[in-house]
Every structure is written in structure tokens, then in C-alpha cells.
Design a protein around this motif. Structure first.
Motif, PDB file in Angstrom:
ATOM      1  N   CYS A  94       8.046  12.516   3.855  1.00 33.11           N
ATOM      2  CA  CYS A  94       8.267  11.914   5.179  1.00 33.11           C
ATOM      3  C   CYS A  94       9.636  12.304   5.733  1.00 33.11           C
ATOM      4  CB  CYS A  94       8.158  10.408   5.060  1.00 33.11           C
ATOM      5  SG  CYS A  94       9.078   9.784   3.657  1.00 33.11           S
ATOM      6  N   VAL A 135      -2.397   4.851   9.979  1.00 34.72           N
ATOM      7  CA  VAL A 135      -2.818   3.679   9.200  1.00 34.72           C
ATOM      8  C   VAL A 135      -1.773   2.558   9.327  1.00 34.72           C
ATOM      9  CG1 VAL A 135      -3.542   2.845   6.927  1.00 34.72           C
ATOM     10  CG2 VAL A 135      -4.150   5.150   7.640  1.00 34.72           C
ATOM     11  N   LYS A 138      -1.793  -1.581  -3.842  1.00 37.14           N
ATOM     12  CA  LYS A 138      -2.956  -0.669  -3.744  1.00 37.14           C
ATOM     13  C   LYS A 138      -2.418   0.762  -3.872  1.00 37.14           C
ATOM     14  CE  LYS A 138      -6.275   1.778  -1.502  1.00 37.14           C
ATOM     15  NZ  LYS A 138      -5.641   3.093  -1.786  1.00 37.14           N
ATOM     16  N   LEU A 188      -5.374  -5.778   3.403  1.00 41.45           N
ATOM     17  CA  LEU A 188      -4.753  -6.132   4.693  1.00 41.45           C
ATOM     18  C   LEU A 188      -5.446  -7.341   5.330  1.00 41.45           C
ATOM     19  CD1 LEU A 188      -4.238  -2.604   6.313  1.00 41.45           C
ATOM     20  CD2 LEU A 188      -2.517  -4.044   5.215  1.00 41.45           C
ATOM     21  N   GLY A 245       7.274  11.347   9.824  1.00 38.37           N
ATOM     22  CA  GLY A 245       8.495  11.875  10.429  1.00 38.37           C
ATOM     23  C   GLY A 245       8.336  13.337  10.816  1.00 38.37           C
ATOM     24  N   PHE A 297       3.322  17.877   7.253  1.00 37.16           N
ATOM     25  CA  PHE A 297       3.266  17.394   5.869  1.00 37.16           C
ATOM     26  C   PHE A 297       2.848  18.530   4.936  1.00 37.16           C
ATOM     27  CE2 PHE A 297       2.717  13.596   2.981  1.00 37.16           C
ATOM     28  CZ  PHE A 297       3.945  13.057   3.291  1.00 37.16           C
ATOM     29  N   SER A 318       0.828   6.977   6.633  1.00 42.44           N
ATOM     30  CA  SER A 318       0.826   7.637   7.939  1.00 42.44           C
ATOM     31  C   SER A 318       1.035   6.631   9.078  1.00 42.44           C
ATOM     32  CB  SER A 318      -0.521   8.338   8.140  1.00 42.44           C
ATOM     33  OG  SER A 318      -1.555   7.378   8.161  1.00 42.44           O
ATOM     34  N   GLU A 353     -10.059   2.641   3.116  1.00 42.07           N
ATOM     35  CA  GLU A 353     -10.869   1.847   4.055  1.00 42.07           C
ATOM     36  C   GLU A 353     -11.639   0.728   3.352  1.00 42.07           C
ATOM     37  OE1 GLU A 353     -12.616   5.901   3.283  1.00 42.07           O
ATOM     38  OE2 GLU A 353     -10.634   5.147   3.751  1.00 42.07           O
ATOM     39  N   TRP A 389       0.346   9.105  -1.613  1.00 34.52           N
ATOM     40  CA  TRP A 389       0.289   9.908  -2.835  1.00 34.52           C
ATOM     41  C   TRP A 389       1.499  10.808  -3.024  1.00 34.52           C
ATOM     42  CZ3 TRP A 389       0.884  14.505  -0.553  1.00 34.52           C
ATOM     43  CH2 TRP A 389       0.361  14.672   0.733  1.00 34.52           C
ATOM     44  N   ILE A 419       0.868  -1.194   0.000  1.00 33.62           N
ATOM     45  CA  ILE A 419       0.000   0.000   0.000  1.00 33.62           C
ATOM     46  C   ILE A 419       0.894   1.231   0.000  1.00 33.62           C
ATOM     47  CG2 ILE A 419      -1.752   1.273   1.308  1.00 33.62           C
ATOM     48  CD1 ILE A 419      -2.815  -1.360   2.381  1.00 33.62           C
ATOM     49  N   LEU A 458      -2.789   0.380  12.028  1.00 33.35           N
ATOM     50  CA  LEU A 458      -3.866  -0.546  11.632  1.00 33.35           C
ATOM     51  C   LEU A 458      -3.293  -1.712  10.835  1.00 33.35           C
ATOM     52  CD1 LEU A 458      -6.608   1.923  10.246  1.00 33.35           C
ATOM     53  CD2 LEU A 458      -6.535   0.834  12.482  1.00 33.35           C
TER      54      LEU A 458
HETATM   55  P1  NAD Z   1      -2.344   7.454   4.669  1.00 30.31           P
HETATM   56  O1  NAD Z   1      -1.814   6.572   5.726  1.00 30.31           O
HETATM   57  O2  NAD Z   1      -3.598   8.186   4.915  1.00 30.31           O
HETATM   58  O3  NAD Z   1      -2.592   6.612   3.332  1.00 30.31           O
HETATM   59  C1  NAD Z   1      -1.598   5.789   2.788  1.00 30.31           C
HETATM   60  C2  NAD Z   1      -2.257   4.665   2.032  1.00 30.31           C
HETATM   61  O4  NAD Z   1      -3.009   3.882   2.959  1.00 30.31           O
HETATM   62  C3  NAD Z   1      -3.230   5.110   0.941  1.00 30.31           C
HETATM   63  O5  NAD Z   1      -3.101   4.241  -0.168  1.00 30.31           O
HETATM   64  C4  NAD Z   1      -4.585   4.910   1.601  1.00 30.31           C
HETATM   65  O6  NAD Z   1      -5.599   4.632   0.673  1.00 30.31           O
HETATM   66  C5  NAD Z   1      -4.312   3.694   2.464  1.00 30.31           C
HETATM   67  N1  NAD Z   1      -5.242   3.554   3.594  1.00 30.31           N
HETATM   68  C6  NAD Z   1      -5.895   4.538   4.273  1.00 30.31           C
HETATM   69  N2  NAD Z   1      -6.674   3.993   5.226  1.00 30.31           N
HETATM   70  C7  NAD Z   1      -6.509   2.654   5.160  1.00 30.31           C
HETATM   71  C8  NAD Z   1      -7.043   1.545   5.877  1.00 30.31           C
HETATM   72  N3  NAD Z   1      -7.926   1.718   6.863  1.00 30.31           N
HETATM   73  N4  NAD Z   1      -6.641   0.302   5.550  1.00 30.31           N
HETATM   74  C9  NAD Z   1      -5.743   0.112   4.565  1.00 30.31           C
HETATM   75  N5  NAD Z   1      -5.224   1.114   3.819  1.00 30.31           N
HETATM   76  C10 NAD Z   1      -5.592   2.367   4.125  1.00 30.31           C
HETATM   77  O7  NAD Z   1      -1.144   8.419   4.286  1.00 30.31           O
HETATM   78  P2  NAD Z   1      -1.125   9.575   3.218  1.00 30.31           P
HETATM   79  O8  NAD Z   1      -1.844  10.742   3.765  1.00 30.31           O
HETATM   80  O9  NAD Z   1      -1.546   9.037   1.887  1.00 30.31           O
HETATM   81  O10 NAD Z   1       0.447   9.859   3.125  1.00 30.31           O
HETATM   82  C11 NAD Z   1       1.091  10.700   3.981  1.00 30.31           C
HETATM   83  C12 NAD Z   1       1.821   9.925   5.065  1.00 30.31           C
HETATM   84  O11 NAD Z   1       2.708   8.975   4.490  1.00 30.31           O
HETATM   85  C13 NAD Z   1       2.695  10.838   5.909  1.00 30.31           C
HETATM   86  O12 NAD Z   1       2.553  10.504   7.268  1.00 30.31           O
HETATM   87  C14 NAD Z   1       4.108  10.508   5.433  1.00 30.31           C
HETATM   88  O13 NAD Z   1       5.110  10.773   6.364  1.00 30.31           O
HETATM   89  C15 NAD Z   1       3.987   9.066   5.107  1.00 30.31           C
HETATM   90  N6  NAD Z   1       5.051   8.656   4.193  1.00 30.31           N
HETATM   91  C16 NAD Z   1       6.102   7.935   4.670  1.00 30.31           C
HETATM   92  C17 NAD Z   1       7.152   7.577   3.828  1.00 30.31           C
HETATM   93  C18 NAD Z   1       8.347   6.828   4.342  1.00 30.31           C
HETATM   94  O14 NAD Z   1       9.129   6.374   3.533  1.00 30.31           O
HETATM   95  N7  NAD Z   1       8.531   6.704   5.631  1.00 30.31           N
HETATM   96  C19 NAD Z   1       7.106   7.933   2.480  1.00 30.31           C
HETATM   97  C20 NAD Z   1       6.026   8.666   2.019  1.00 30.31           C
HETATM   98  C21 NAD Z   1       4.996   9.034   2.884  1.00 30.31           C
END
Ligand code: NAD
Length: 498
Positions: free
Chosen positions: A298, A245, A189, A229, A266, A401, A242, A222, A165, A162, A248
Motif C-alpha cells: 500500500c 471493500v 478474518k 462486518l 495508495g 499493486f 482495498s 464475501e 494477503w 480483516i 463496504l
Molecule cells: P481486499 O479489499 O480485496 O481484501 C482484503 C480483505 O477483505 C480480505 O481478507 C478479503 O477476504 C476481505 N473481503 C473481501 N471482500 C469482502 C467483503 N465483501 N466483506 C468483508 N470482507 C471482505 O484487498 P486485497 O486485494 O486483499 O489487498 C490489497 C489492498 O489492500 C490494496 O488496495 C492495498 O493498498 C491494501 N492495503 C492497505 C494497507 C494499508 O496499511 N493502508 C496495507 C496492506 C494492503
């Protein structure tokens, strides 16, 4: 609010809107229910494409296709897997420009400093992992007593991946390359806001891969994400997004004791020592803040910790650099910084900045653009530098962010390290000094998965990348990460009788 940031307002025509089906078992499909989600251009609000809203059934089909493809793919000789990944990389490189335009159009990220380099990074990652297939080695362990004891690195099965964006093509490429090079198959996904360029990447993959090796489902987190998952057919969860998530995902994986890799949020510190060459370091700090991605990174070095003796003069340098950034149309060549990805993200950034001001912080430069000006109507937020911030405030502790850099002074080295480590995150950190002793002492003391000394740019293939604390588990971008995260070690013990 004060700013003199320039703007690039010449609008460049975005790619035309189209429906982009998802990839299941080698076929492009609208999904069982034929329901679609709009993808918008955050710079204009226009719909630029539609992708299927996958449900549980679609995810089940995708996992079944990946499971069916697994035995043959794991048996493929490593050189063939390398050839395929290399061929995909060549195709993506040849199509890089339209992909970068599409990626800018759906994310709002600027094409010159951000999305072209992101596609180039995806190509480099595919090539790097193609080059590592011969290195999936086991070990022979001398036990004596006539025993031949050795280990094999084996693929896990179907990887459920997963992605978010903010850098979707790079993150899709690294997961695809790590999973497939090690002999796994995959269901990926995409993120709601940015599925189009990843589907384009998938089209290049599908031309070279046997059906079912890579499956890509689009839709809501979701629904499609949660279904992936929950699926009993996956053998591994690879999640980037994030911390909320990620938690979860880990809980769901725990139910079936699945291995998980989590790349999460981060709030990375950038520590500036007083010996720094202020102008160069200001440029590095601005690069490390990833303003070119609106700070939606991040690894953004968003907590600027500066020695008190240079605090004012250094902030002046940073301010000059920040104000020189060109904010505007993501597709215009002059643009350094486009728009935030969506209204929710925009509102969140505004809320953090306003909250910081209410707490007593001062905007040195940035804030919202003039509402009557050319950027007033879009999801544009100016690159922002804030001072007068207490380390305990939300803007200093939580991941915004967005394009917001908070500056805090320090006096003693130990104080800077403690402030840097006073976070539940531990992804990246930046240390700026010419004193090698201080640099290494600080780098070793920082609680972070990745510390950069006198460097503010992004990951390169081969460096083990990932977080500690609530920034994640596991490493990506490296052979080591692929072996640890995407294979299991089997021990074979043979009594040779000799
Ligand atoms: P998000 O966690 O909201 O979504 C990420 C993905 O999870 C999306 O594809 C979303 O559809 C999916 N998702 C959301 N709810 C879900 C659920 N209940 N079950 C399964 N999948 C679900 O994050 P975001 O807002 O898209 O991205 C920003 C976050 O990502 C920031 O916190 C950022 O720091 C983090 N990030 C981390 C890295 C890294 O390498 N550490 C890289 C890029 C982004």
C-alpha cells in the motif's frame, strides 16, 4: 520490452501441505460445515495447505467466544497483558524461520528481503505494544467548584478485524497487539490467499492467551468477512485492504455507529529534487517501490516525480538498480523478488502495463519475462519502469499493486506538489533532497498520512501510520493509534463537596 534482470531458478522445497483449522474459543476447528479452501504456492501452482471456509455460523461462534472472554481479559492487570504479548513475541521469534518459509510459500514474496523482515517486524510490534500497556492513561481536568473530573481509557469490546494477503503476518500482529494490549478481545478474518502463516502466528498466541481472547476465522471475504462486518456482537471494525471493500466495511459499521479504522490503498508519490545524490536516491526509490514485495504494498512509492533537469540521468540510475534485482524462486536466498500472489493480480498488472503502452507510455525496463525462459510459466512479472506517462492516465492514477513504477518529469516545485496531491489517495509520500527547507516545505504541503524524507523503507513500531483521503481513517503502529482506535474515553465527574 527490455530487461537484463537476472533470475534465481534453483528451486527450494516448500513446506509440506497440511490442513490448518481455525481458532474459535480456544479450540481448533474445521468449522460448522467442514468445507475447505485450497491455498496455493503462486511460484509453482501447487496446493500447500487448506483452511476452513467459515460461514455465518462460524463467525457467530467466534464473536460469541470473544464476547465471553472480554470481561476477564479487560480486567487483567496491564502487566499481565504485557507479559503475554512478550511471551508470544518470544515464541514467534524462536519460530521465525519456518514461519518466513511458509509466508513466502503462500504469498510468493521473497524470503530474504521480505518475509524474514516481516516476521521480525511482527515480533517488534508485539514487543512495542507490550511495552505500552502502562501508558493507557486518562487525564485529570481541573474544573474547580469542588469537582474531580477525570477520564479513563476503556477497551471497546470485541474487535472485528480483516486483513489482506500482502503483509499478512505483520498486519495480523499489529492488530492483535493493538487490540489485546488495550484490553479488547478479537475476531480476526484472514485473507484467502495467505492464511497459513497467520494461523501459525495464532498458534503461538493461543498458547499464551485465555480461550476466546483471540479468534481467527478463515474463508472468503464475501462470506466470512461480510458475516463479521454484519455481526451485532462486534464493537469496532479494523480493516486493512482495498478502498472498495473499505467502503463496504464503513457502510456496514455506519449501520450500528461502530468506530472504524481503515488502512486502504495508495498511489504514493516519490518527489526527487535536482540536488539529489542520484545513485543513493535511486536505491531509495527502488526500496520505496517495494519491489521485494512485487510492488504489492500500500505504501509503494509508485509515482516517481523527477525534476526535468535530471530526469534522463536519474532514470538511467533507477534502471540499473531495477535490472540488478534478482527475480526468481521466493525461497532462494539470492532472490530479491518472487512472484505475484495470484493469477488475478498477475492479469491486472499485465493489463495496466499493456494499457499504459497503448496510451503511449514506454517501458524503460521490465515487462513480462521471456515465455520460453525459466520464469515464463509462473506468475512472474519483471520489475518495470515506465516513462512517457501522462499524469492523467490510469497507470499514473490507479493503484496497480504490482512491480510497476511510472516516472513523470516536473519543472517547478509547486507543480511537483500539485501533481503529487492530484490523487484521491493520500497514504505515503517520499521526498528526496538535501535542502532541508525544500524538504520540509514539501513534506508539509503533501496530502499524505506519512511522508518520508530521504528514506524509502517501511514502518517502525511507534510511528503513527495511516492515510488521509481515500487511503483510510485511523492510525496504527503506535500507542497513539491504539488509544484512539481501540479505546474509548470515559469522563467521570465527582462532586467532592469540598
Ligand atoms: P481486499 O479489499 O480485496 O481484501 C482484503 C480483505 O477483505 C480480505 O481478507 C478479503 O477476504 C476481505 N473481503 C473481501 N471482500 C469482502 C467483503 N465483501 N466483506 C468483508 N470482507 C471482505 O484487498 P486485497 O486485494 O486483499 O489487498 C490489497 C489492498 O489492500 C490494496 O488496495 C492495498 O493498498 C491494501 N492495503 C492497505 C494497507 C494499508 O496499511 N493502508 C496495507 C496492506 C494492503
Amino acid at each position: 520490452m527490455s530487461t537484463t534482470s537476472t533470475t534465481a531458478t534453483r528451486r527450494v522445497a516448500p513446506p509440506a501441505a497440511a490442513d490448518s483449522p481455525m481458532l474459535v474459543g480456544g479450540r481448533w476447528t474445521p468449522g460448522a460445515l467442514d468445507r475447505w479452501l485450497d491455498v496455493s504456492n503462486p511460484a509453482t501452482g501447487e496446493v500447500v495447505g487448506r483452511t476452513p471456509r467459515a460461514d455465518e455460523t462460524d463467525v457467530r461462534h467466534a464473536v460469541a467466544a470473544a464476547a465471553a472472554a472480554f470481561p476477564a481479559w479487560r480486567a487483567t492487570v496491564p502487566a499481565e497483558r504485557a507479559r503475554v504479548l512478550g511471551a508470544i513475541a518470544d515464541d514467534v521469534e524462536a519460530a521465525a524461520e519456518p514461519m518466513a518459509r511458509l509466508l513466502s510459500t503462500e504469498t510468493g514474496n521473497a524470503i530474504r528481503p521480505q518475509t524474514r523482515p516481516e516476521i521480525a517486524s511482527a515480533v517488534a510490534l508485539l514487543r512495542y505494544f507490550a511495552g505500552t500497556v502502562g501508558e493507557h492513561k486518562g487525564e485529570t481536568v481541573p474544573l474547580g467548584g469542588g469537582l474531580l473530573n477525570y477520564t479513563l481509557r476503556e477497551p471497546l469490546g470485541v474487535v472485528g478485524a480483516i486483513i489482506p494477503w500482502n503483509a499478512p503476518v505483520q498486519l495480523a500482529a499489529v492488530k492483535i497487539a493493538m487490540a489485546l494490549s488495550t484490553g479488547n478481545t478479537m475476531v480476526l478474518k484472514t485473507a484467502e490467499d495467505a492464511p497459513l502463516a497467520v494461523l501459525e502466528l495464532s498458534r503461538h498466541c493461543a498458547r499464551h492467551l485465555p480461550p476466546g481472547v483471540l479468534n481467527v476465522v478463515t474463508g472468503l471475504g464475501e462470506e466470512a468477512g461480510a458475516a463479521l462486518l454484519r455481526s451485532d456482537g462486534i464493537a469496532k471494525v479494523s480493516f486493512t485492504g482495498s478502498t472498495r471493500v473499505g467502503r463496504l466495511a464503513m457502510a456496514e459499521a455506519a449501520r450500528r455507529i461502530l468506530p472504524v479504522s481503515l488502512e486502504l490503498g495508495g498511489k504514493s508519490p516519490a518527489i526527487v529534487f535536482p540536488d539529489a545524490d542520484e545513485d543513493d536516491v535511486a536505491a531509495g526509490v527502488v526500496a520505496g517501490m517495494r519491489f521485494t514485495r512485487n510492488g504489492q504494498s500500500c505504501t509503494a512509492g509508485s509515482r516517481l516525480l523527477v525534476h526535468e533537469s535530471i530526469f534522463d540521468s536519474f532514470l538511467d540510475r533507477v534502471r540499473t538498480r531495477v535490472e540488478a534485482l534478482v527475480v526468481g524462486d521466493p525461497l532462494a536466498e539470492a532472490t530479491d523478488m518472487g512472484t505475484l500472489v495470484n493469477r488475478t493480480q498477475f492479469d491486472k498488472v499485465v493489463d495496466y502495463v499493456e494499457g499504459g503502452q497503448r496510451d503511449g507510455a514506454e517501458i524503460v525496463t521490465g515487462g513480462l519475462p521471456d515465455p520460453a525462459g525459466p520464469l515464463g510459466q509462473g506468475l512472474y512479472h519483471l520489475p518495470t519502469l515506465m516513462r512517457g506517462v501522462d499524469p492523467s492516465w490510469r497507470i499514473a492514477r490507479e493503484e496497480i499493486f504490482g512491480p510497476v513504477l511510472v516516472a513523470i518529469p516536473w519543472t517547478e516545485e509547486q507543480e511537483a506538489i500539485e501533481m503529487a496531491n492530484d490523487s484521491h489517495f493520500g497514504l505515503a509520500a517520499y521526498v528526496w533532497t538535501h535542502d532541508i527547507g525544500k524538504a520540509l516545505r514539501t513534506a508539509h504541503a503533501l496530502e499524505a498520512g506519512w511522508v518520508q524524507v530521504n528514506r524509502g523503507t517501511g514502518q517502525l513500531p511507534g510511528m503513527s501510520y495511516g492515510g488521509v483521503k481515500q487511503s483510510g481513517i485511523g492510525r496504527e503502529f503506535s500507542l497513539e493509534g491504539a488509544l484512539e482506535g481501540f479505546t474509548s474515553r470515559k469522563t467521570i465527574t465527582v462532586d467532592t463537596g469540598v
